[in-house]
Design an enzyme around this catalytic site. Structure first.
Site, PDB file in Angstrom:
ATOM      1  N   GLU A  99       0.777  -1.003   0.036  1.00 24.26           N
ATOM      2  CA  GLU A  99      -0.129   0.009  -0.080  1.00 24.26           C
ATOM      3  C   GLU A  99       0.923   1.113  -0.094  1.00 24.26           C
ATOM      4  OE1 GLU A  99      -2.623  -0.580   3.379  1.00 24.26           O
ATOM      5  OE2 GLU A  99      -4.187  -1.641   2.279  1.00 24.26           O
TER       6      GLU A  99
ATOM      7  N   GLU B 268       7.742 -22.050   7.330  1.00 17.91           N
ATOM      8  CA  GLU B 268       8.283 -21.133   8.318  1.00 17.91           C
ATOM      9  C   GLU B 268       9.325 -21.661   9.260  1.00 17.91           C
ATOM     10  OE1 GLU B 268       5.505 -21.672  12.319  1.00 17.91           O
ATOM     11  OE2 GLU B 268       4.431 -20.747  10.609  1.00 17.91           O
TER      12      GLU B 268
END
Length: 268
Positions: free
Chosen positions: A78, A109
């Site tokens: 953004e 992960e």
């Protein structure tokens, strides 16, 4: 046991009516901004150090897995449309790569070296900052990434929701936002995720303000990627000048941003 994994304050959820469930979730959510407020001094120190480095050509990397990785990507993605910055100034990286944005990648992960490999694909310099995002503060992908980044001379920070976690110990500037047990035990997409989103908003927004990407309270460098933003930009120009709507819109398209249009108007 870590706070994020501790038992919910509520039980027999399957027996509760909808109103009770919603009210109790909302009650827990009220605790999040209070926890963030306690972490403001930590956030301030991290922001100020990021700004110093970005003014020297540094970039900001977010690294995370699962929800934490997605939130980092959301915040990073953004920044270009909001502040008109290059896409490689704030970079979100998730364990398992872009396909993990929509679907979990098994064991991604747990790879302690992969985050640094992922960072290197963008290149790096001594003015870059790496922020590890992990509610638990124990995610191997994130831990490995910040540790190696620190060894390479990069500034390291983190956003975690447990006190005294391995991740906080591994970075120079930790941000610890302890929101307490989740409504559903261990579901850190809830309060922990909300806290992480709030902190990332604070970091990126404040950094961009300090870098001059906001004038007054306006996004003067925003990208004109849709009609809504064109209308917003036109209105900003009208407010800053004596131009009428059609003229302001022409200025906006001619100069490409609100900032450039207003500067051109006053230089004519």
């Amino acid at each position: 046991m870590s706070t994020t994994e501790s038992n919910s304050l509520y039980d027999h959820l399957e027996l509760a009516d909808t109103t009770t469930i919603l009210k109790n979730i909302n009650l827990e959510d009220h605790k999040v901004p209070q926890a963030v407020e306690k972490a403001l001094p930590q956030i301030e120190r991290l922001v100020d150090e990021i700004v110093i480095r970005m003014k020297k050509g540094g970039r900001l990397f977010y690294i995370g897995a699962g929800t934490s990785g997605r939130l980092g990507i959301l915040d990073a993605s953004e920044c270009p449309p909001t502040f008109g910055v290059p896409h490689d100034l704030v970079i979100g990286i998730i364990a398992g790569g872009d396909k993990a944005i929509r679907k979990a990648v098994e064991n991604a992960e747990d790879d302690i070296r992969q985050a640094w490999v992922d960072i290197q694909s963008f290149g790096f310099n001594e003015n870059d900052t790496v922020i590890g995002i992990a509610a638990s503060g124990t995610t191997p992908y994130v831990l490995g990434g910040v540790r190696i980044a620190g060894e390479k001379g990069l500034l390291t920070g983190c956003v975690t929701c447990n006190l005294d976690s391995p991740l906080a110990s591994a970075v120079k500037l930790p941000v610890e936002v302890v929101v307490g047990p989740e409504f559903i035990t261990g579901s850190t997409r809830m309060k922990a995720g909300t806290a992480q989103k709030l902190v990332l908003n604070m970091i990126s927004t404040t950094v961009m303000i300090k870098l001059g990407k906001v004038k007054g309270n306006k996004m003067v460098d925003m990208q004109l990627s849709n009609e809504k933003l064109v209308k917003r930009g036109t209105k900003m120009i009208m407010e800053a000048t004596d131009l009428q709507e059609a003229q302001a819109k022409d200025y906006l398209f001619k100069h490409g941003s609100v900032r450039a249009a207003v500067e051109a108007f006053y230089q004519k």
